[in-house]
Design a protein around this motif. Sequence first.
Motif, PDB file in Angstrom:
ATOM      1  N   ARG A 204      23.032   0.751 -23.885  1.00  0.00           N
ATOM      2  CA  ARG A 204      24.488   0.641 -23.970  1.00  0.00           C
ATOM      3  C   ARG A 204      25.154   1.780 -23.183  1.00  0.00           C
ATOM      4  NH1 ARG A 204      26.069  -0.562 -30.197  1.00  0.00           N
ATOM      5  NH2 ARG A 204      25.023   1.443 -30.523  1.00  0.00           N
ATOM      6  N   GLY A 205      26.356   1.523 -22.756  1.00  0.00           N
ATOM      7  CA  GLY A 205      27.152   2.562 -22.137  1.00  0.00           C
ATOM      8  C   GLY A 205      28.040   3.238 -23.169  1.00  0.00           C
ATOM      9  N   LYS A 206      28.836   4.197 -22.730  1.00  0.00           N
ATOM     10  CA  LYS A 206      29.669   4.961 -23.677  1.00  0.00           C
ATOM     11  C   LYS A 206      30.941   5.442 -22.993  1.00  0.00           C
ATOM     12  CE  LYS A 206      28.776   9.288 -24.458  1.00  0.00           C
ATOM     13  NZ  LYS A 206      30.091   9.960 -24.229  1.00  0.00           N
ATOM     14  N   LEU A 207      32.024   5.388 -23.731  1.00  0.00           N
ATOM     15  CA  LEU A 207      33.216   6.148 -23.360  1.00  0.00           C
ATOM     16  C   LEU A 207      33.837   6.686 -24.637  1.00  0.00           C
ATOM     17  CD1 LEU A 207      36.197   4.625 -23.938  1.00  0.00           C
ATOM     18  CD2 LEU A 207      35.415   3.190 -22.078  1.00  0.00           C
ATOM     19  N   ASP A 208      34.545   7.788 -24.522  1.00  0.00           N
ATOM     20  CA  ASP A 208      35.182   8.373 -25.699  1.00  0.00           C
ATOM     21  C   ASP A 208      36.566   8.867 -25.330  1.00  0.00           C
ATOM     22  OD1 ASP A 208      35.011  11.335 -24.907  1.00  0.00           O
ATOM     23  OD2 ASP A 208      32.919  10.724 -24.789  1.00  0.00           O
ATOM     24  N   CYS A 209      37.372   9.080 -26.340  1.00  0.00           N
ATOM     25  CA  CYS A 209      38.732   9.544 -26.080  1.00  0.00           C
ATOM     26  C   CYS A 209      39.248  10.349 -27.259  1.00  0.00           C
ATOM     27  CB  CYS A 209      39.678   8.371 -25.795  1.00  0.00           C
ATOM     28  SG  CYS A 209      39.986   7.291 -27.211  1.00  0.00           S
ATOM     29  N   GLN A 210      40.267  11.152 -26.979  1.00  0.00           N
ATOM     30  CA  GLN A 210      41.028  11.830 -28.029  1.00  0.00           C
ATOM     31  C   GLN A 210      42.466  11.363 -27.931  1.00  0.00           C
ATOM     32  OE1 GLN A 210      40.364  15.989 -28.952  1.00  0.00           O
ATOM     33  NE2 GLN A 210      42.571  16.344 -29.208  1.00  0.00           N
ATOM     34  N   ILE A 211      42.996  10.953 -29.063  1.00  0.00           N
ATOM     35  CA  ILE A 211      44.389  10.504 -29.143  1.00  0.00           C
ATOM     36  C   ILE A 211      45.179  11.582 -29.876  1.00  0.00           C
ATOM     37  CG2 ILE A 211      45.951   8.694 -29.937  1.00  0.00           C
ATOM     38  CD1 ILE A 211      43.475   6.823 -29.994  1.00  0.00           C
ATOM     39  N   PHE A 368      40.595  10.599 -22.004  1.00  0.00           N
ATOM     40  CA  PHE A 368      39.243  10.048 -21.977  1.00  0.00           C
ATOM     41  C   PHE A 368      38.259  11.082 -21.450  1.00  0.00           C
ATOM     42  CE2 PHE A 368      41.938   6.292 -21.834  1.00  0.00           C
ATOM     43  CZ  PHE A 368      41.342   5.492 -22.803  1.00  0.00           C
ATOM     44  N   GLY A 369      37.044  11.039 -22.012  1.00  0.00           N
ATOM     45  CA  GLY A 369      35.976  11.908 -21.549  1.00  0.00           C
ATOM     46  C   GLY A 369      35.132  11.227 -20.491  1.00  0.00           C
ATOM     47  N   SER A 370      33.909  11.681 -20.343  1.00  0.00           N
ATOM     48  CA  SER A 370      33.012  11.100 -19.345  1.00  0.00           C
ATOM     49  C   SER A 370      32.595   9.692 -19.759  1.00  0.00           C
ATOM     50  CB  SER A 370      31.781  11.986 -19.167  1.00  0.00           C
ATOM     51  OG  SER A 370      31.075  12.087 -20.396  1.00  0.00           O
ATOM     52  N   VAL A 371      32.229   8.902 -18.784  1.00  0.00           N
ATOM     53  CA  VAL A 371      31.874   7.505 -19.001  1.00  0.00           C
ATOM     54  C   VAL A 371      30.433   7.276 -18.574  1.00  0.00           C
ATOM     55  CG1 VAL A 371      32.308   5.132 -18.270  1.00  0.00           C
ATOM     56  CG2 VAL A 371      34.236   6.665 -18.734  1.00  0.00           C
ATOM     57  N   THR A 372      29.677   6.554 -19.385  1.00  0.00           N
ATOM     58  CA  THR A 372      28.349   6.085 -19.010  1.00  0.00           C
ATOM     59  C   THR A 372      28.374   4.568 -19.047  1.00  0.00           C
ATOM     60  OG1 THR A 372      27.287   8.018 -20.008  1.00  0.00           O
ATOM     61  CG2 THR A 372      25.894   6.122 -19.551  1.00  0.00           C
ATOM     62  N   ARG A 373      27.994   3.941 -17.950  1.00  0.00           N
ATOM     63  CA  ARG A 373      28.017   2.484 -17.885  1.00  0.00           C
ATOM     64  C   ARG A 373      26.774   1.903 -18.556  1.00  0.00           C
ATOM     65  NH1 ARG A 373      31.636   0.027 -14.508  1.00  0.00           N
ATOM     66  NH2 ARG A 373      32.963   1.438 -13.312  1.00  0.00           N
ATOM     67  N   ALA A 410      20.385   6.256 -16.786  1.00  0.00           N
ATOM     68  CA  ALA A 410      19.812   5.115 -16.083  1.00  0.00           C
ATOM     69  C   ALA A 410      20.880   4.260 -15.415  1.00  0.00           C
ATOM     70  CB  ALA A 410      18.992   4.266 -17.052  1.00  0.00           C
ATOM     71  N   ALA A 411      22.014   4.084 -16.094  1.00  0.00           N
ATOM     72  CA  ALA A 411      23.069   3.237 -15.536  1.00  0.00           C
ATOM     73  C   ALA A 411      23.655   3.842 -14.270  1.00  0.00           C
ATOM     74  CB  ALA A 411      24.165   3.016 -16.574  1.00  0.00           C
ATOM     75  N   ASP A 412      23.648   5.171 -14.145  1.00  0.00           N
ATOM     76  CA  ASP A 412      24.116   5.793 -12.905  1.00  0.00           C
ATOM     77  C   ASP A 412      23.239   5.354 -11.734  1.00  0.00           C
ATOM     78  OD1 ASP A 412      26.191   7.177 -14.101  1.00  0.00           O
ATOM     79  OD2 ASP A 412      24.983   8.945 -14.502  1.00  0.00           O
ATOM     80  N   LEU A 413      21.932   5.316 -11.958  1.00  0.00           N
ATOM     81  CA  LEU A 413      21.028   4.873 -10.910  1.00  0.00           C
ATOM     82  C   LEU A 413      21.298   3.416 -10.553  1.00  0.00           C
ATOM     83  CD1 LEU A 413      17.849   6.584 -12.328  1.00  0.00           C
ATOM     84  CD2 LEU A 413      18.824   7.058 -10.078  1.00  0.00           C
ATOM     85  N   GLN A 414      21.529   2.585 -11.567  1.00  0.00           N
ATOM     86  CA  GLN A 414      21.821   1.175 -11.321  1.00  0.00           C
ATOM     87  C   GLN A 414      23.090   1.024 -10.504  1.00  0.00           C
ATOM     88  OE1 GLN A 414      21.592  -2.274 -14.405  1.00  0.00           O
ATOM     89  NE2 GLN A 414      23.675  -1.516 -14.497  1.00  0.00           N
TER      90      GLN A 414
END
Length: 468
Positions: A204-211, A368-373, A410-414
């Motif tokens: 799975r990928g990930k994104l996060d945020c602070q509101i 938003f923070g860093s994103v992993t696809r 891994a998703a960065d490589l993809q």
Amino acid sequence: MTKTPDSVVRSFIDQHEAAFLADLGAWLRIPSVSADPERAGDVRRSAEWLAAKLRETGFPVVEVWETDGLPAVFAEWPAESADAPTALVYGHHDVQPAAKADGWDTEPFEPTRVGNRLYARGAADDKGQVFFHTLGLRAHLAATGRTTPAVNLKLLIEGEEESGSPNFGALIRRERERLAADLVLVSDTGMWDPATPTVCTGMRGKLDCQIDLFGPDSDIHSGSFGGAVPNPATSAAELAAALHDADREVAVPGFYDGVIELTERERELFAKLPFDEQRWLATAKSHGAQGEAGYTTLERIWARPTAEVNGVWGGYTGPGSKTIVPAEAHLKLSFRLVAGQDPERIERAIEAWVADLLPAGIRHTVRFGSVTRPCLTPLDHPALQSVVRAMGRAFEQEILFTREGGSGPAADLQDVLGAPVLFLGISVPSDGWHSINEKVELDLLRKGVETSAHLWTDLAETYRPNAH
């Protein structure tokens, strides 16, 4: 399909296993802890040690690649055939911090063999799983009579994975042409258990945020003003409560757009795994299962997108009472994404969802923070089938399938290389990644060597990337 007798491969491994384990032990003695600035020299020493060993293995091209942080190792060994596919193996040579005082039974950087287990930091995560490819490749060459691998073989062994891979994306974009491949093989993963060999098909990928929510310009008296002005702490609670609907689906409009659904075949194969939900709950230190309606626990953590409230705070939290309408409140949210979801679209959807739910008079920001696809390889992908066949020969039993609920590079490589990502790992949950007494099961490590030995011939004979 050419099939080198398995006995030839196993005989070669028998002859060279002792030297292989001695070399692995030497590497494990290097405390390559990327999170500790005082260990930066050890991480570099680890990279240089691996580079020298890869040259000794036979790789004609071996380089230590610099980054803005700690070094990675790149190696390349072209095949003789002009139309051979190109495989890139990914792993990492840095490790988590460890000290005997943490509760280890042995010194973490002094490899200790106890029966069929080798205890050391990095034994499983990830030096052992990187290093089995060296003996596997040598067995492949010896058993087939080749002087070069059956595929164009490349290795990229990162030095900062345990620190969040802060420079990895920039590195692979910089070296995109050198890293070009028809498939990526990640050897930083594991199996279900020692009796149930499995192949991971996606992460799975990930994104996060602070509101951040802002109401009055300062805390104000709740008796004089409460009930007549909007309260940011109330709005924070309302956002948290509105994140899911009654079926525990994420209630952000557009969140599920593009999601690649589980196939019936995948659900059948997941159901064949010996999953004990009560044991899983004990591991999770939780007292009940909950999640999206219509899915099993494994399906929820592997193949469905999720949203979690990671923190909510604001107003007065000290002893006694302080009757105020607070000036501000805050939430931290994180989202796990699956194949088909576009993180940028998800970010826009979250921003719109927040804006629509907040009352007039509450100002806000969403950061938003860093994103992993996410990444996913279909079960019928021919390169995945090569991995399954090679692993099946090593284990001599049916290979089942898992996914990873977490996220990784891994998703960065993809994304950057445009190549399918496959996973080959032999570690099991009891190996204690990131914990005390990390170990690797030596019979499983050997199975990794055997799988690697068989894989390159299978890929060369069956995988035609231009056709897929």
